[in-house]
Design an enzyme around this catalytic site. Structure first.
Site, short mmCIF file in Angstrom:
data_model
loop_
_atom_site.label_atom_id
_atom_site.label_comp_id
_atom_site.label_asym_id
_atom_site.label_seq_id
_atom_site.Cartn_x
_atom_site.Cartn_y
_atom_site.Cartn_z
N LEU A 355 1.79 -49.51 -43.46
CA LEU A 355 0.78 -49.25 -42.44
C LEU A 355 1.04 -47.96 -41.67
O LEU A 355 0.12 -47.34 -41.16
CB LEU A 355 0.74 -50.42 -41.44
N GLY A 356 2.29 -47.58 -41.58
CA GLY A 356 2.62 -46.37 -40.83
C GLY A 356 4.11 -46.19 -40.74
O GLY A 356 4.90 -47.01 -41.21
N GLN A 357 4.49 -45.07 -40.14
CA GLN A 357 5.91 -44.76 -40.00
C GLN A 357 6.13 -43.98 -38.72
O GLN A 357 5.33 -43.13 -38.35
CB GLN A 357 6.40 -43.95 -41.20
N GLY A 358 7.21 -44.26 -38.05
CA GLY A 358 7.56 -43.57 -36.82
C GLY A 358 9.04 -43.29 -36.75
O GLY A 358 9.76 -43.38 -37.75
N GLY A 359 9.51 -42.95 -35.56
CA GLY A 359 10.90 -42.59 -35.38
C GLY A 359 11.86 -43.74 -35.61
O GLY A 359 13.02 -43.53 -35.93
N GLY A 361 11.16 -46.56 -37.72
CA GLY A 361 11.09 -47.17 -39.04
C GLY A 361 9.68 -47.24 -39.56
O GLY A 361 8.74 -46.69 -38.97
N VAL A 363 6.34 -49.55 -41.04
CA VAL A 363 5.66 -50.82 -40.79
C VAL A 363 4.85 -51.20 -42.03
O VAL A 363 4.13 -50.37 -42.59
CB VAL A 363 4.73 -50.73 -39.57
N LYS A 377 8.22 -54.58 -39.34
CA LYS A 377 8.80 -53.27 -39.09
C LYS A 377 10.20 -53.22 -39.69
O LYS A 377 11.08 -54.00 -39.34
CB LYS A 377 8.86 -52.97 -37.60
N ASP A 474 3.90 -45.64 -21.14
CA ASP A 474 3.46 -44.85 -22.30
C ASP A 474 2.08 -45.30 -22.78
O ASP A 474 1.86 -45.55 -23.96
CB ASP A 474 4.48 -44.99 -23.44
#
Length: 674
Positions: A355-359, A361, A363, A377, A474
């Protein structure tokens, strides 16, 4: 004067309590979300660039509140250029509120190190306020603000020199070599590109012995011309040579327009170059040794961790820190998932389900054996949080329950990696729709109105109705998730903080995403729920216009920021021109203007004028409510140069005799990743 010594940022980890593997999972609860967000600035205990000197003016701003707003705006403008080219200058405000600023990284810093250094200076320099001027020299960058235009000043009364406490080796030979080298680099720098020059020389009585060396560098700020640079480095040279030699092993010449330094350490060289650049054989040996050592370390860590898990059931914690009760309560709950179960649910973390990726890990979507859809995640690493922060954030996650807040289902720690499990929201996050030319068609007026109201209700619950008073810190489009009916749920509580009812504010490090952060929070680090209200106001204006805030720099044909554009049309009575074209036939003018009005009220520069979230919910829900007139928001002095209306470039006017400094649309990246 001696140079302040760098302070170690290392801390001793607290003793590991029972159920260490469960604790390892829970340390990450507040830092994860079903869909990763864009980079943000956050708290960290990681090592920071060393502060060499901070100088604050003796006089105070005539209008501190107005000056603060201009200060924040100026530093935001400077940031745009520093991240692109290592230098930026700008000004904001008029009259008593005027603030000029200049920031520069030294040429030997990498772009990443430059951003780290500037961000550190940006956080520390506000400590000078309410003084009407201040400057900070870090080990690699410089930042200054003032009420007057100082950008072309080479020297002033604040010029100084700092000398190390360390004694220079073989004083006579070292002093002569250091003085000669400083004279050489300062004579050469004014004629070099970027006004920068560095060099090294032998500092021993017998140069061929290579027993010791001295390193030096000089650089002027790019706002000076060549003759002013020459005068600046000459002044700094005389000061540092006269005050620091022959006794000090390191010295700094700190002028208004330049920086001169000598040292026994190769401060301007990359770490690998500073090591001397040995033969290829030596490099191969180092690589082989490092590989073997890393393998041994990994085996050792695995062995220790296994032993810790084996001892887990035999350890008894005395509960002095109160952790045992919380851990037992969580262990007895239904938070635990088996790793194998989640691996199968995601088809072995198949990229198709990503579904996505960030800092933190990646998902993945998963489907459990009972048919439930989940978001898993897969964490890259285990974040290091201190015990007090860990329990504070676990309590936050466990105590908030609201229809407009994302729900954590549990975690898994019985496998080779840590996994977090959240409720699956099929429409991911608001930004995926709102800022996509095709997908935004799915967000009709009814859905956007529900998103605006639902987000307000979620924040009102956090601020007023939950068992503990919580500030999210945030709020932005990527942290508003959407379910199958496009109903909003606030996610990502990694930066959230709670405070008692009798506290007026929290003093905390800077955290959040620039462009959504309230000016008073950026300046003073004093956190209240008003910071969330400001972020919400920016989000509302994004939702109704369909335009991204772009960190306060929007791509408009007029060359104005989103905030400035909305304020301009509000004063001219032409707000409907900014309404997203997709909504033109879907709502009445009265409905749209009310939402614009609420957004402006929440985004006012003065925190005391922003309405509490419970009142915002009331404003949105009652059509007959008369709304007060909003005051001017911050960040409205960003000017663009895109005369062709393409929105591809901008310039920041400095009010000096220099040319405008161009900037780009880089989103603010955290100096300290969450």
């Amino acid at each position: 004067m001696s140079r302040p010594r760098p302070r170690s940022k290392a801390r001793l980890s607290p003793p590991l309590p029972p159920a260490a593997d469960l604790l390892r999972c829970l340390l990450l609860l507040a830092a994860a979300v079903a869909v990763p967000s864009v980079p943000a600035v956050a708290d960290s205990s990681a090592a920071s660039p060393v502060i060499v000197a901070t100088l604050c003016a003796a006089t105070q701003a005539a209008d501190p509140e107005g000056f603060d707003v201009s200060f924040v705006n100026t530093l935001e403008l400077i940031y745009q250029n520093v991240t692109r080219s290592g230098f930026g200058a700008a000004s904001s405000g008029t009259g008593n509120d005027s603030v000029f600023g200049l920031g520069q990284c030294l040429a030997y810093l990498t772009p990443t190190d430059c951003q780290l250094c500037y961000a550190q200076s940006r956080v520390k320099l506000p400590h000078c306020l309410p003084a009407d001027g201040g400057r900070i020299y870090l080990d690699g960058c410089f930042l200054r603000y003032g009420a007057g235009n100082f950008t072309t000043n080479a020297s002033d009364a604040g010029d100084t020199a700092l000398c190390s406490n360390a004694t220079a080796p073989s004083a006579p030979a070292f002093a002569a070599a250091a003085a000669s080298l400083v004279r050489n680099v300062t004579a050469t720098a004014p004629g070099e590109e970027g006004y920068y020059y560095a060099g090294t020389a032998s500092a021993s009585a017998m140069p061929s012995s290579g027993a010791s060396r001295v390193y030096a560098a000089a650089q002027c700020w790019r706002s000076l011309n060549a003759s002013a640079c020459e005068a600046c480095v000459a002044s700094a040279r005389d000061r540092v040579v006269g005050q620091c030699l022959p006794g000090a092993a390191e010295g700094y010449g700190l002028n208004a327009g330049c920086f001169v330094r000598y040292s026994t350490q190769p401060f301007y060289l990359p770490a690998d170059a500073a090591a001397g650049g040995g033969s290829s054989t030596r490099h191969i040996l180092i690589i082989v040794f490092a590989s073997v050592f890393s393998g041994m370390a990994a085996i050792g860590i695995a062995f220790i961790w296994t032993r810790m898990r084996q001892r887990r059931d035999h350890l008894h914690h005395d509960d002095m820190d109160g952790s045992g009760e919380i851990i037992r309560a969580i262990a007895a709950s239904h938070l635990a998932f088996r790793y194998e179960e989640l691996r199968k649910a995601t088809d072995d973390f198949n990229q198709i389900h990503k579904l996505g990726q960030g800092g933190y890990g990646s998902v993945y979507k998963g489907v459990l054996l009972d048919g439930r859809e989940i978001a898993v995640k897969r964490l890259f690493l285990n974040t290091r949080q201190w015990t007090d922060q860990f329990f504070n954030e676990v309590k936050l996650v466990s105590q908030v329950q609201h229809k407009n807040l994302v729900k954590l289902l549990g975690c898994s720690v019985d496998g080779p990696e840590s996994l977090l499990v959240y409720e699956y929201l099929c429409n991911t996050s608001l930004d995926h729709y709102l800022f996509d030319a095709f997908k935004k068609n799915a967000l009709d007026w009814e859905r956007r109105a529900e998103i605006i109201l639902g987000t307000a209700e979620g924040l009102s619950y956090l601020h007023n109705a939950s068992e503990i008073r919580i500030i999210h810190r945030d709020i932005k489009a990527s942290n508003v998730l959407l379910d199958e009916r496009f109903r909003p749920k606030i996610g990502d509580f990694g930066l959230a903080r709670n405070f008692m009812a009798d506290q007026s504010h929290l003093s905390t490090g800077l955290a959040g995403t620039f462009g959504y952060m309230a000016p008073e929070y950026i300046v003073h680090g004093q956190l209240t729920e008003k910071a969330d209200i400001y972020s919400y106001g920016v989000l509302v204006l994004e939702i109704i216009t369909g335009r991204k805030n772009h960190n306060s720099v929007a791509s408009s044909a007029e060359g104005l920021s989103l905030m400035a554009l909305v304020w301009k049309h509000y004063n001219e009575g032409t707000m409907m021109e900014l309404l997203d074209p997709n909504l033109r036939e879907q709502c009445s003018e009265t409905e749209a203007l009310k939402v614009f009005h609420v957004g402006l009220l929440c985004a006012q520069a003065s925190p005391n004028l922003r309405p509490p979230m419970w009142k915002v919910v009331e404003m949105l829900g009652r059509a007959d409510r008369a709304l007060p007139r909003p005051t001017e928001p911050p960040f409205i002095n960003v000017k663009g140069s895109n005369s062709d209306g393409s929105g591809s470039s901008y310039s920041l006017k400095s009010n000096s005799d220099k040319s405008p400094f161009s900037t780009n649309q880089l989103s603010v990246s955290g100096v300290q990743a969450r």
